[in-house]
Design a protein around this motif. Sequence first.
Motif, PDB file in Angstrom:
ATOM      1  N   GLY A  24     -31.885 -40.076 -61.976  1.00 16.83           N
ATOM      2  CA  GLY A  24     -32.158 -41.368 -62.611  1.00 16.83           C
ATOM      3  C   GLY A  24     -31.051 -41.853 -63.526  1.00 16.83           C
TER       4      GLY A  24
ATOM      5  N   ALA B 189     -35.087 -46.010 -61.899  1.00 10.25           N
ATOM      6  CA  ALA B 189     -36.374 -45.533 -61.388  1.00 10.25           C
ATOM      7  C   ALA B 189     -37.400 -46.661 -61.303  1.00 10.25           C
ATOM      8  CB  ALA B 189     -36.899 -44.407 -62.281  1.00 10.25           C
TER       9      ALA B 189
ATOM     10  N   VAL C 176     -32.642 -46.122 -55.586  1.00  7.02           N
ATOM     11  CA  VAL C 176     -33.370 -44.998 -54.988  1.00  7.02           C
ATOM     12  C   VAL C 176     -32.484 -43.751 -54.979  1.00  7.02           C
ATOM     13  CG1 VAL C 176     -34.372 -44.106 -52.846  1.00  7.02           C
ATOM     14  CG2 VAL C 176     -34.880 -46.456 -53.587  1.00  7.02           C
ATOM     15  N   ALA C 177     -31.245 -43.923 -54.559  1.00 10.87           N
ATOM     16  CA  ALA C 177     -30.322 -42.775 -54.504  1.00 10.87           C
ATOM     17  C   ALA C 177     -30.070 -42.204 -55.892  1.00 10.87           C
ATOM     18  CB  ALA C 177     -29.001 -43.209 -53.857  1.00 10.87           C
TER      19      ALA C 177
ATOM     20  N   ALA D 155     -36.543 -48.473 -58.173  1.00  9.63           N
ATOM     21  CA  ALA D 155     -36.787 -47.620 -57.001  1.00  9.63           C
ATOM     22  C   ALA D 155     -38.273 -47.533 -56.677  1.00  9.63           C
ATOM     23  CB  ALA D 155     -36.218 -46.224 -57.245  1.00  9.63           C
TER      24      ALA D 155
ATOM     25  N   THR E 122     -32.059 -42.342 -58.423  1.00 10.26           N
ATOM     26  CA  THR E 122     -33.286 -41.694 -58.861  1.00 10.26           C
ATOM     27  C   THR E 122     -33.467 -40.334 -58.192  1.00 10.26           C
ATOM     28  OG1 THR E 122     -34.310 -43.858 -59.184  1.00 10.26           O
ATOM     29  CG2 THR E 122     -35.793 -41.959 -59.040  1.00 10.26           C
ATOM     30  N   GLU E 123     -33.154 -40.287 -56.899  1.00 12.84           N
ATOM     31  CA  GLU E 123     -33.400 -39.053 -56.155  1.00 12.84           C
ATOM     32  C   GLU E 123     -32.278 -38.027 -56.287  1.00 12.84           C
ATOM     33  OE1 GLU E 123     -34.079 -40.377 -52.169  1.00 12.84           O
ATOM     34  OE2 GLU E 123     -36.139 -41.051 -52.581  1.00 12.84           O
ATOM     35  N   ARG E 124     -31.049 -38.509 -56.333  1.00 10.42           N
ATOM     36  CA  ARG E 124     -29.918 -37.571 -56.283  1.00 10.42           C
ATOM     37  C   ARG E 124     -29.232 -37.351 -57.630  1.00 10.42           C
ATOM     38  NH1 ARG E 124     -27.631 -40.642 -51.660  1.00 10.42           N
ATOM     39  NH2 ARG E 124     -25.763 -40.898 -52.936  1.00 10.42           N
ATOM     40  N   HIS E 125     -29.465 -38.284 -58.576  1.00 11.49           N
ATOM     41  CA  HIS E 125     -28.739 -38.189 -59.849  1.00 11.49           C
ATOM     42  C   HIS E 125     -29.678 -38.161 -61.058  1.00 11.49           C
ATOM     43  CE1 HIS E 125     -24.872 -38.754 -57.776  1.00 11.49           C
ATOM     44  NE2 HIS E 125     -25.450 -39.722 -57.091  1.00 11.49           N
TER      45      HIS E 125
END
Length: 289
Positions: free
Chosen positions: A101, A62, A93-94, A65, A96-99
């Motif tokens: 963090g 994070a 970024v992915a 990101a 942070t957004e999908r998992h």
Amino acid sequence: MPETFASTVVDWYHANRRDLPWRRDGFTAWGTLVSEFMLQQTPVSRVIPRLEEWLTRWPTPADLAAVPPGEAVRAWQSLGYPRRALWLHAAAVAITERHGGVVPDDVEALLALPGIGDYTARAVAVFAYGARHPVVDTNIRRVIARAVDGQGEPPPPSARRDLAAMSALLPRELPAAAAFNAGMMELGAIVCTARAPRCDDCPLALQCAWRAAGYPAYEGPRKAVQKKYEGSDRQVRGRILAELRASHIPVTPEELEDVWPDAAQRDRALRGLVEDGLAVPEGGGYTLP
DNA sequence: CAGTCGTGGTA
DNA sequence: TTACCAAGACT
């Protein structure tokens, strides 16, 4: 027989492993991920200082990101292949957004992240999370080629074949499997090296098919010759990117003229950098993304 | 599948 | 000095 092979490597590894940052107790999965990105085609000695800086500045996905991708490219400095910095930022970024963090622990999810391929996905699953998967890098391909196949060099990489070969050697039990992966890499890195292998110090000497065959010269297809760097587009891209890294305001076309005299080659390199997302036109000049 | 993509150290 | 090599990935 494979049991003996694997346990020999595992025992040797436990006695000879280098003390590297990513092997310290408490090293995070994110740290492992960052180190693997940096180690793609870049030697350990050059990676270590950049890795320490990176993790101090961005201790979690994070944190990375939250900054512009250009900051990652700048912090990458001269590690080479700067697209890796861009991909690492995109991966952060992915994550942070999908998992939430948290660096994923399964190979499928890791493979879905930018910049992560067959090697890195398994390396993270195995070294950060202790999973049981075959890991295959250039060191391991060389060790298998010699010790198992009796060839001085591995054939060109083939994911299917290479993973199958490593799977056949992998111990069934969990801690041993992880140590075997690390041990095979370590063996290739410090004993079974590409140029001057130290066969006298090799724990597999008595089992090595290459040694048993009398060290025959490699017969298979030659690997593609790496084109000369001096004067190449890659060098021009590197020069331009170094200018962008050094500046916090747009670099003008006039300033770039001093970087490389050949205008056609300079423009080609610049177009490539923009296409790759490493340079962005702004205010008549160029900046990092 | 072959080409492309950085950079620095070593023989 | 040139050539090879370094925990690859993507197109």
